[in-house]
Write a protein that holds these residues in place. Structure first.
Motif, PDB file in Angstrom:
ATOM      1  N   GLY A  11      -0.394  10.207  -3.052  1.00  0.00           N
ATOM      2  CA  GLY A  11       0.075   9.680  -4.322  1.00  0.00           C
ATOM      3  C   GLY A  11       0.901   8.432  -4.086  1.00  0.00           C
ATOM      4  N   ILE A  12       0.820   7.490  -5.014  1.00  0.00           N
ATOM      5  CA  ILE A  12       1.484   6.197  -4.845  1.00  0.00           C
ATOM      6  C   ILE A  12       2.451   5.964  -5.991  1.00  0.00           C
ATOM      7  N   ILE A  13       3.695   5.727  -5.662  1.00  0.00           N
ATOM      8  CA  ILE A  13       4.713   5.383  -6.652  1.00  0.00           C
ATOM      9  C   ILE A  13       4.907   3.873  -6.604  1.00  0.00           C
ATOM     10  N   GLY A  14       4.474   3.188  -7.647  1.00  0.00           N
ATOM     11  CA  GLY A  14       4.585   1.734  -7.704  1.00  0.00           C
ATOM     12  C   GLY A  14       3.223   1.070  -7.637  1.00  0.00           C
ATOM     13  N   ALA A  15       2.880   0.320  -8.690  1.00  0.00           N
ATOM     14  CA  ALA A  15       1.591  -0.380  -8.731  1.00  0.00           C
ATOM     15  C   ALA A  15       1.813  -1.888  -8.734  1.00  0.00           C
ATOM     16  N   GLY A  16       2.732  -2.337  -7.863  1.00  0.00           N
ATOM     17  CA  GLY A  16       2.908  -3.770  -7.674  1.00  0.00           C
ATOM     18  C   GLY A  16       1.818  -4.320  -6.775  1.00  0.00           C
ATOM     19  N   HIS A  17       2.133  -5.337  -6.000  1.00  0.00           N
ATOM     20  CA  HIS A  17       1.134  -5.955  -5.136  1.00  0.00           C
ATOM     21  C   HIS A  17       0.798  -5.118  -3.909  1.00  0.00           C
ATOM     22  N   VAL A  18       1.721  -4.247  -3.492  1.00  0.00           N
ATOM     23  CA  VAL A  18       1.563  -3.550  -2.213  1.00  0.00           C
ATOM     24  C   VAL A  18       0.922  -2.168  -2.358  1.00  0.00           C
ATOM     25  N   GLY A  19       1.457  -1.325  -3.239  1.00  0.00           N
ATOM     26  CA  GLY A  19       1.032   0.065  -3.330  1.00  0.00           C
ATOM     27  C   GLY A  19      -0.464   0.274  -3.505  1.00  0.00           C
ATOM     28  N   ASP A 249       8.527  -9.185  -6.398  1.00  0.00           N
ATOM     29  CA  ASP A 249       7.270  -9.245  -7.137  1.00  0.00           C
ATOM     30  C   ASP A 249       6.183  -8.424  -6.458  1.00  0.00           C
ATOM     31  N   ASP A 250       6.266  -8.272  -5.139  1.00  0.00           N
ATOM     32  CA  ASP A 250       5.263  -7.490  -4.431  1.00  0.00           C
ATOM     33  C   ASP A 250       5.279  -6.042  -4.881  1.00  0.00           C
ATOM     34  N   PHE A 251       6.400  -5.574  -5.387  1.00  0.00           N
ATOM     35  CA  PHE A 251       6.557  -4.170  -5.721  1.00  0.00           C
ATOM     36  C   PHE A 251       6.785  -3.927  -7.199  1.00  0.00           C
ATOM     37  N   ASP A 252       6.949  -5.001  -7.972  1.00  0.00           N
ATOM     38  CA  ASP A 252       7.335  -4.854  -9.370  1.00  0.00           C
ATOM     39  C   ASP A 252       6.284  -4.081 -10.144  1.00  0.00           C
TER      40      ASP A 252
END
Length: 253
Positions: A11-19, A249-252
């Protein structure tokens, strides 16, 4: 698709640029992505583009359903998120919890570890666009890995499955590692912007294309003068730093 033995529900918490990109890379290695959290419309669109058919869930739902939780949120949100989930009794014994911050090691995951979770800190040393282009770029990237010794091979294996190369960074060295990453990013960006601005000022069309071979060759020559096999954090003491929040911004979400 049938899940192979040894594969994880992630599961991934965060749909910014990285997740989403890390999720797609691990899905390509055969792991099952059980869900991703996304708040803004932009993050929802990104999640749907990179991880189609993966459900968008609440944070508690992701933690409850996952064997491995990837936390890809800004540094400013990391501590409070982990502590809040611990206070709610959400973390599970034996669950792997991985964050992607450059600055923090595993100490920030102490509240989750107190609930029985296994802490991992893995940071990909690359600049993300938040598109599928990044998945291929992971193959050329190094990942800073910090984890308790007994589970360090798990963290390293996850990096290899994403196509990257793991480099071990001690807990005490994470802040200096982050300083190195920030410095390299800020330097590269400012130099390219300044050079292309000068060329545009004298009427040269497509200044980025003109300067690109020079910038690449200069960087390659500079990197060739350093050891490719060892990350020596003692060399970083006099380097100017950049506020890690500039990379949020990568994680926003």
């Amino acid at each position: 698709m049938t899940q192979r033995p040894g594969r994880l529900g992630i599961g991934i918490i965060g749909a910014g640029h990285v997740g989403p990109v890390l999720g797609a890379a691990l899905a390509g290695a055969g792991h099952a992505i059980v869900g991703i959290s996304a708040i803004s419309q932009a993050s929802r669109d990104r999640a749907e583009a990179i991880l189609p058919f993966v459900p968008i869930l609440t944070v508690p739902e992701i933690v409850e359903r996952s064997e491995l939780v990837i936390i890809a949120v800004p540094d400013t949100q990391l501590e409070s998120l982990i502590a809040g989930l611990a206070a709610a009794g959400t973390w599970q014994a034996g669950q792997l919890v991985l964050h992607t911050s450059a600055r923090f090691g595993t100490n920030v995951l102490a509240p989750a570890q107190a609930g029985g979770a296994i802490p991992l800190a893995i940071h990909p040393a690359m600049s993300f666009t938040g598109t599928s282009i990044d998945i291929a770029r992971l193959a050329d990237s190094w990942f800073a890995v910090t984890a308790p010794t007994p589970v360090l091979p798990i963290a390293q294996a996850l990096v290899v499955e994403m196509g990257g190369e793991p480099v071990i960074v001690a807990e005490a060295d994470r802040s200096r590692y982050a300083e190195a990453v920030d410095t390299a990013t800020a330097f590269a960006t400012s130099i390219v912007e300044q050079a292309t601005g000068l060329l545009a000022g004298i009427g040269i069309d497509r200044p980025g294309a003109v300067i690109a071979p020079l910038v690449r060759s200069a960087m390659e020559n500079a990197l060739a003068r350093t050891s490719p096999d060892r990350l020596d954090l003692s060399l970083l003491g006099d380097l100017p730093g950049r506020d890690t929040r500039e990379a949020a911004d990568d994680f926003d979400e």
